[in-house]
Design a protein around this motif. Structure first.
Motif, PDB file in Angstrom:
ATOM      1  N   GLY A 180      32.157  41.864  41.050  1.00  0.00           N
ATOM      2  CA  GLY A 180      31.253  43.004  41.169  1.00  0.00           C
ATOM      3  C   GLY A 180      31.718  43.978  42.240  1.00  0.00           C
ATOM      4  O   GLY A 180      31.636  45.198  42.063  1.00  0.00           O
ATOM      5  N   GLU A 181      32.204  43.441  43.344  1.00  0.00           N
ATOM      6  CA  GLU A 181      32.705  44.316  44.420  1.00  0.00           C
ATOM      7  C   GLU A 181      33.933  45.090  43.963  1.00  0.00           C
ATOM      8  O   GLU A 181      34.049  46.299  44.195  1.00  0.00           O
ATOM      9  CB  GLU A 181      33.041  43.473  45.651  1.00  0.00           C
ATOM     10  CG  GLU A 181      33.554  44.303  46.820  1.00  0.00           C
ATOM     11  CD  GLU A 181      33.800  43.472  48.068  1.00  0.00           C
ATOM     12  OE1 GLU A 181      34.146  44.078  49.104  1.00  0.00           O
ATOM     13  OE2 GLU A 181      33.659  42.239  48.014  1.00  0.00           O
ATOM     14  N   PHE A 182      34.844  44.413  43.282  1.00  0.00           N
ATOM     15  CA  PHE A 182      36.077  45.060  42.836  1.00  0.00           C
ATOM     16  C   PHE A 182      35.795  46.154  41.806  1.00  0.00           C
ATOM     17  O   PHE A 182      36.240  47.296  41.947  1.00  0.00           O
ATOM     18  CB  PHE A 182      37.014  44.002  42.241  1.00  0.00           C
ATOM     19  CG  PHE A 182      38.235  44.579  41.580  1.00  0.00           C
ATOM     20  CD1 PHE A 182      39.205  45.233  42.316  1.00  0.00           C
ATOM     21  CD2 PHE A 182      38.400  44.480  40.202  1.00  0.00           C
ATOM     22  CE1 PHE A 182      40.327  45.777  41.708  1.00  0.00           C
ATOM     23  CE2 PHE A 182      39.515  45.025  39.582  1.00  0.00           C
ATOM     24  CZ  PHE A 182      40.482  45.674  40.340  1.00  0.00           C
ATOM     25  N   VAL A 183      35.033  45.806  40.757  1.00  0.00           N
ATOM     26  CA  VAL A 183      34.775  46.771  39.693  1.00  0.00           C
ATOM     27  C   VAL A 183      33.842  47.879  40.186  1.00  0.00           C
ATOM     28  O   VAL A 183      34.050  49.057  39.875  1.00  0.00           O
ATOM     29  CB  VAL A 183      34.174  46.072  38.450  1.00  0.00           C
ATOM     30  CG1 VAL A 183      33.847  47.095  37.366  1.00  0.00           C
ATOM     31  CG2 VAL A 183      35.142  45.033  37.908  1.00  0.00           C
ATOM     32  N   GLY A 184      32.832  47.515  40.951  1.00  0.00           N
ATOM     33  CA  GLY A 184      31.909  48.527  41.467  1.00  0.00           C
ATOM     34  C   GLY A 184      32.615  49.561  42.330  1.00  0.00           C
ATOM     35  O   GLY A 184      32.363  50.762  42.203  1.00  0.00           O
ATOM     36  N   ALA A 185      33.505  49.097  43.197  1.00  0.00           N
ATOM     37  CA  ALA A 185      34.245  50.025  44.050  1.00  0.00           C
ATOM     38  C   ALA A 185      35.169  50.909  43.214  1.00  0.00           C
ATOM     39  O   ALA A 185      35.292  52.116  43.474  1.00  0.00           O
ATOM     40  CB  ALA A 185      35.054  49.234  45.094  1.00  0.00           C
ATOM     41  N   ALA A 186      35.823  50.319  42.210  1.00  0.00           N
ATOM     42  CA  ALA A 186      36.748  51.090  41.370  1.00  0.00           C
ATOM     43  C   ALA A 186      35.987  52.170  40.587  1.00  0.00           C
ATOM     44  O   ALA A 186      36.450  53.309  40.480  1.00  0.00           O
ATOM     45  CB  ALA A 186      37.484  50.163  40.418  1.00  0.00           C
ATOM     46  N   VAL A 187      34.829  51.811  40.033  1.00  0.00           N
ATOM     47  CA  VAL A 187      34.045  52.771  39.270  1.00  0.00           C
ATOM     48  C   VAL A 187      33.525  53.883  40.188  1.00  0.00           C
ATOM     49  O   VAL A 187      33.594  55.070  39.837  1.00  0.00           O
ATOM     50  CB  VAL A 187      32.862  52.076  38.555  1.00  0.00           C
ATOM     51  CG1 VAL A 187      31.883  53.087  37.978  1.00  0.00           C
ATOM     52  CG2 VAL A 187      33.394  51.168  37.446  1.00  0.00           C
TER      53      VAL A 187
END
Length: 208
Positions: A194-201
């Motif tokens: 969630g941290e990885f994808v949320g930051a990327a988005v």
């Protein structure tokens, strides 16, 4: 005395009312669908797995069609609740932490009920596909409503023209994260993914 004690639990289980049995029947149907596909969900299969007679299941649902409709409706409602809970609460000036929190919430929901998500998410069965389609349409509508004022607050150039494409990016990223969690989590947890994808988005939307 010992014989009566041994018999009583079975009597209570046998006479459990339909209202209390329905969730058990639906849970069993979900397990069968997860193991063998929605086509394997039959009254007979459910009765066999629950170790009850068919009339016990028929007391809860009139037929297989009604049972499957109830199962899909329940799982769709739970999935939608998870999607909507994952959307950022603040409409404007959303920062990276807001998107990370949202994706983490989505993936925790996925991990908590993986069989339900597998039933609805990307299932090719026509009986199921329409349910996921409705859920996705609502997600797009809600994301559009949340993102429009945020893009304006960020000062995004040509925000309205870019809006639909950015919403699709956001929703597709969520689908990709869910797919990863369901099929190939590897070393990811709901929090780390969630941290990885949320930051990327967030970065993609913020810099669009």
């Amino acid at each position: 005395m010992g014989t009566e004690s041994a018999v009583r639990p079975r009597q209570r289980a046998r006479h459990l009312g339909p209202e209390r049995r329905r969730p058990q029947v639906l849970d069993t149907a979900l397990q069968i669908a997860a193991d063998d596909g929605i086509a394997a969900v039959t009254i007979a299969a459910i009765a066999d797995r629950m170790k009850v007679t068919r009339p016990v299941v028929y007391a809860c649902f009139a037929d297989r069609v009604e049972l499957i409709e109830a199962l899909l409706r329940r799982e769709e409602d739970l999935m939608l609740a998870g999607v909507l809970d994952a959307l950022p609460r603040r409409r404007v000036e959303a920062d990276e932490a807001v998107f990370v929190e949202g994706f983490r919430a989505l993936l925790h929901t996925t991990s908590a009920r993986p069989d339900g998500w597998r039933l609805l998410y990307g299932n090719p069965d026509p009986a199921v596909a329409s349910s996921f389609g409705r859920a996705r349409e609502l997600a797009v509508e809600r994301c559009t409503r949340r993102l429009r004022p945020t893009l304006r607050a960020w000062g995004t150039v040509d925000a309205e023209r870019k809006l639909a494409a950015l919403v699709e990016l956001w929703v597709s990223a969520g689908e990709g994260a869910v797919r990863t969690m369901l099929t190939d989590p590897g070393d990811w947890t709901p929090d780390t993914l969630g941290e990885f994808v949320g930051a990327a988005v967030y970065r993609a939307l913020r810099n669009a």
